[in-house]
Design an enzyme around this catalytic site. Structure first.
Site, PDB file in Angstrom:
ATOM      1  N   GLU A  53       0.797  -1.334   0.062  1.00 18.84           N
ATOM      2  CA  GLU A  53       0.033  -0.054   0.199  1.00 18.84           C
ATOM      3  C   GLU A  53       0.912   1.289  -0.033  1.00 18.84           C
ATOM      4  O   GLU A  53       0.806   2.139   1.039  1.00 18.84           O
ATOM      5  CB  GLU A  53      -1.032   0.028   1.115  1.00 18.84           C
ATOM      6  CG  GLU A  53      -2.093  -1.386   1.094  1.00 18.84           C
ATOM      7  CD  GLU A  53      -2.945  -1.264   2.403  1.00 18.84           C
ATOM      8  OE1 GLU A  53      -2.217  -0.666   3.313  1.00 18.84           O
ATOM      9  OE2 GLU A  53      -3.547  -2.054   2.524  1.00 18.84           O
ATOM     10  N   GLU A  67      -6.519  -8.470  -0.180  1.00 18.24           N
ATOM     11  CA  GLU A  67      -6.859  -8.503   1.297  1.00 18.24           C
ATOM     12  C   GLU A  67      -8.385  -7.965   1.406  1.00 18.24           C
ATOM     13  O   GLU A  67      -9.043  -7.007   0.726  1.00 18.24           O
ATOM     14  CB  GLU A  67      -6.333  -7.430   2.142  1.00 18.24           C
ATOM     15  CG  GLU A  67      -4.687  -7.735   2.440  1.00 18.24           C
ATOM     16  CD  GLU A  67      -3.805  -6.705   2.972  1.00 18.24           C
ATOM     17  OE1 GLU A  67      -4.718  -6.013   3.680  1.00 18.24           O
ATOM     18  OE2 GLU A  67      -2.958  -6.236   2.978  1.00 18.24           O
TER      19      GLU A  67
HETATM   20  C1  GAL Z   1      -4.196  -3.191   5.364  1.00 17.73           C
HETATM   21  C2  GAL Z   1      -2.739  -3.753   5.540  1.00 17.73           C
HETATM   22  C3  GAL Z   1      -2.711  -4.733   6.438  1.00 17.73           C
HETATM   23  C4  GAL Z   1      -3.448  -4.731   7.645  1.00 17.73           C
HETATM   24  C5  GAL Z   1      -4.787  -4.370   7.066  1.00 17.73           C
HETATM   25  C6  GAL Z   1      -5.766  -4.343   8.111  1.00 17.73           C
HETATM   26  O1  GAL Z   1      -4.393  -1.995   4.915  1.00 17.73           O
HETATM   27  O2  GAL Z   1      -2.135  -3.862   4.217  1.00 17.73           O
HETATM   28  O3  GAL Z   1      -1.281  -5.162   6.690  1.00 17.73           O
HETATM   29  O4  GAL Z   1      -3.063  -3.643   8.235  1.00 17.73           O
HETATM   30  O5  GAL Z   1      -4.756  -3.300   6.437  1.00 17.73           O
HETATM   31  O6  GAL Z   1      -7.138  -4.034   8.055  1.00 17.73           O
END
Ligand code: GAL
Length: 674
Positions: A152, A305
């Site tokens: 990110e 994710e």
């Molecule tokens: C994302 C990040 C992860 C974790 C996640 C939590 O933005 O890539 O490492 O922090 O959020 O929601």
């Protein structure tokens, strides 16, 4: 371009895996549970820099070798992340100049993550080094599904390194300081620059910044981070690794990058997506994130994710129920995702995100949450044939597109516009939501893209545009396209300069209108229109010149003045909406234009029952995804086989359920079921 690793009848299922937080006994249990859930992909190394390089130039990857060997033995593939989003403490102690500086001049210190000054040579060098190390060690490993570069990108630095790099970027863009002075309109407030070194990043100032400087700084940052990404890519490619590369974008609201130019530099485009509400609008959020990412990618993409069990809203982490987790996962896939990946595999026992959801919750595998994960793994296997993307990259066919432009967003964020409560993100989302509610498949496009296949093109709040974009709109309309432009579009050129003579200066001729004055309204101060719709937030003293009036303001200072206009031109039409329509009005208005333009919904009858229908194109045929967000059972009849239940030519969907139907050619019908 789809990479064959993602093409062959397999969805990637799994998530971020952080074994460095756990003992080796837990690793063994992890592998067993992954197998039970049919997990086939994990992302490792995202935050492992301090473990992999415990001190400058000294590496310790034996533990990672073991992790990878364990995964490999179980047939589980992996994305390998370069850990450069989180430099270790030794790095910042040795290179304090590589800490990011905030706009107010204070440094950001280590102790969390994302603490790096993107333009600092020491940071760039350290990032290249660790990328090279990983490339050499694992770059040709057969289990490597791809490179996950950084995490990110988005830390903005305002310090001396940024100042130097910004000046270089400006020099390359403008060539001469005179050209910069002209573009930035530095005659205002005595800002005229004589030397490049006088120019600063937009650090804290006494009052408003120069808007052209602000937008250039955003452009610069996107380019600078992309250059850092490119350096890591080159290091890894130099080791002989040919595995595809991606970097995970974050949410549709993450506006540090120009995702169009970034996507062109990746073999696979990926995004992290987190719901912003536990209410029904979360479903439109899934669609929004998916449609954007598929459009950036120009085809299949990866959901890198999501949260398996939680939805963070304000101060609480609300529960994402198991059926929603499954429905959302299929929602992403319906819109072109080749994966269902999560943050993270196992809930952390401690650390900053210890209460974040995971595939294996704190309670362990004996839990409802893990049961749902196993169920999802089974479903993904059953629908695996859908994962074969076609050669031409189009996985979802749509007749309507929405223009999405990072620069337009940055422009609308410059301060002291007529109504600073208007946000680009909300306007684009509102247009997308309206089309979603109409049951339409929607693409997003960049200004200048090939739009010949769309019958309708919606342009929400695109404040600053170029002359080339104006020509592009005109060509589209003349060739038969139906263009809908909403308020706050085309007011300025790419240097944030108003085009005088009437609003919106850039689009006056094309739209056949002339605005004299913008009259913003307070939030909630609505105004009725003559067609029964409702506007607010932004209104205009507008004249229809060569356009027809579609609706007028009904009351207040603008009573009788045109509010919505339409000009027929060539084979198409150009519509202007001068006010922020309430969502229901926008839904109805865009539905009307869609019907005039001949844009058809995927399965129009399904919406009344709360069933979302998306058609995904596969190599051999089409798949109809039905996501039941409604509250009563329904029966859907047609021709085809539901890959999940095996039901033929019809399914009963309980509330919350999903069907993925390999379609025949007959039409579908829907009715309430008992
Ligand atoms: C994302 C990040 C992860 C974790 C996640 C939590 O933005 O890539 O490492 O922090 O959020 O929601």
């Amino acid at each position: 371009m789809p990479h064959t690793q993602y093409a062959r009848g397999r969805f990637l299922f799994g998530g971020d895996y952080n074994p460095e937080q756990w003992s080796r006994e837990t690793w063994a249990e992890d592998i067993a549970l992954m197998r039970r859930a049919k997990v086939n992909t994990v992302t490792i190394g995202v935050f492992s820099w301090a473990m992999l390089e415990p001190s400058e130039g000294e590496y310790d990857a034996a533990w990672l070798d073991d992790v990878i060997a364990g995964l490999d033995a179980a047939g589980i593939g992996f994305f390998l992340a370069t850990p450069t989003a989180s430099p270790p403490p030794w790095f910042t102690v040795a290179h304090p100049d590589a800490l990011p500086i905030r706009a107010d001049g204070t440094p950001v210190l280590h102790g969390s993550r994302d603490t790096y000054a993107i333009s600092a040579p020491a940071y760039r060098e350290a990032a290249r080094r660790i990328a090279r190390f990983l490339g050499e060690r694992y770059g040709t490993h057969p289990g490597l599904r791809g490179w996950h570069i950084h995490n990110e990108y988005g830390t903005v630095d305002y310090g001396p390194h940024a100042a130097r790099a910004f000046r270089e970027w400006l020099r390359a863009k403008y060539g001469s300081i005179e050209a910069l002075n002209t573009a930035w309109y530095t005659a205002f407030w005595s800002q005229r620059y004589r030397e490049w070194d006088q120019i600063l990043p937009p650090l804290q100032t006494q009052y408003l910044h120069n808007p052209a400087q602000l937008v250039d700084f955003r452009r610069f940052n996107s380019d600078e981070m992309l250059a850092a990404y490119g350096e890591q890519r080159s290091e890894i490619r130099a080791t002989g690794s040919t595995a595809p590369m991606t970097t995970n974008f974050m949410l549709p609201t993450w506006n540090f990058l120009d995702q169009w130019s970034w996507s062109a530099e990746q073999e696979v485009v990926s995004i992290d997506h987190y719901l912003d509400t536990d209410g029904p609008d979360g479903e439109t959020h899934v669609a929004y994130g998916s449609d954007l990412t598929r459009s950036w990618a120009g085809g299949p993409w990866l959901l890198m994710e999501q949260n398996a069990t939680g939805i963070r809203v304000g101060e609480q982490t609300l529960v994402k129920q198991p059926d929603r987790m499954i429905r959302n996962s299929l929602g992403y896939i319906a819109r072109g995702s080749q994966s269902s990946l999560f943050f993270q595999w196992r809930a952390s026992a401690a650390g900053s995100e210890l209460w974040h959801g995971a595939l294996v919750p704190h309670a362990g595998a004996d839990s409802r949450a893990f049961g749902a994960v196993v169920e999802l793994g089974g479903i993904l296997e059953k629908i695996a044939e859908v994962a074969a993307p076609p050669g031409d990259g189009v996985v979802v066919e749509s007749d309507v597109a929405v223009v999405w432009d990072a620069e337009g967003w940055w422009s609308l964020e410059t301060p002291h516009l007529p109504n600073d409560a208007i946000t680009y993100s909300d306007e684009v989302r509102a247009a997308h939501r309206a089309l979603w509610r109409g049951g339409h498949a929607v693409d997003f496009v960049a200004p200048g893209a090939d739009v010949s296949r769309y019958r309708m093109l919606v342009v929400p709040a695109l404040y600053a545009i170029t002359a080339a974009t104006v020509d592009w709109f005109e060509e589209y309309v003349r060739a038969g396209g139906h263009l809908v432009v909403t308020f706050a579009t085309g007011l300025a050129d790419e240097n944030q300069r108003i085009v005088p003579g009437g609003y919106p200066g850039m689009l006056r001729d094309l739209l056949g209108i002339r605005g004299e004055q913008i009259l913003p309204r307070a939030d909630g101060d609505m105004v009725p229109l003559s067609n029964g719709m409702t506007g607010g937030s932004w209104t205009e003293l507008l004249h229809a010149e060569t356009a027809d009036v579609v609706a007028r303001y009904e009351s207040g200072p603008l009573a009788g003045v045109p509010a919505i206009t339409r000009r027929e031109l060539g084979e198409g039409s150009a519509t202007y909406v001068s006010t922020k329509l309430e969502q229901e009005s926008l839904d109805a208005f865009l539905a009307g234009v869609a019907s005039t333009a001949g844009v058809e919904a995927v399965f129009p009858e399904s919406r009344a029952f709360g069933v979302e229908a998306i058609r995904r194109r596969g190599a051999e045929g089409d798949y109809l995804f039905l996501l039941h967000h409604g509250e009563r059972p329904v029966r859907v009849d047609g021709e085809g086989v539901d890959l999940i239940t095996g039901a033929v030519d019809g399914v009963v969907l309980q509330p919350g359920a999903v069907a993925v139907i390999r379609e025949g050619s007959a039409a579908w019908s829907i009715a309430a079921a008992s």
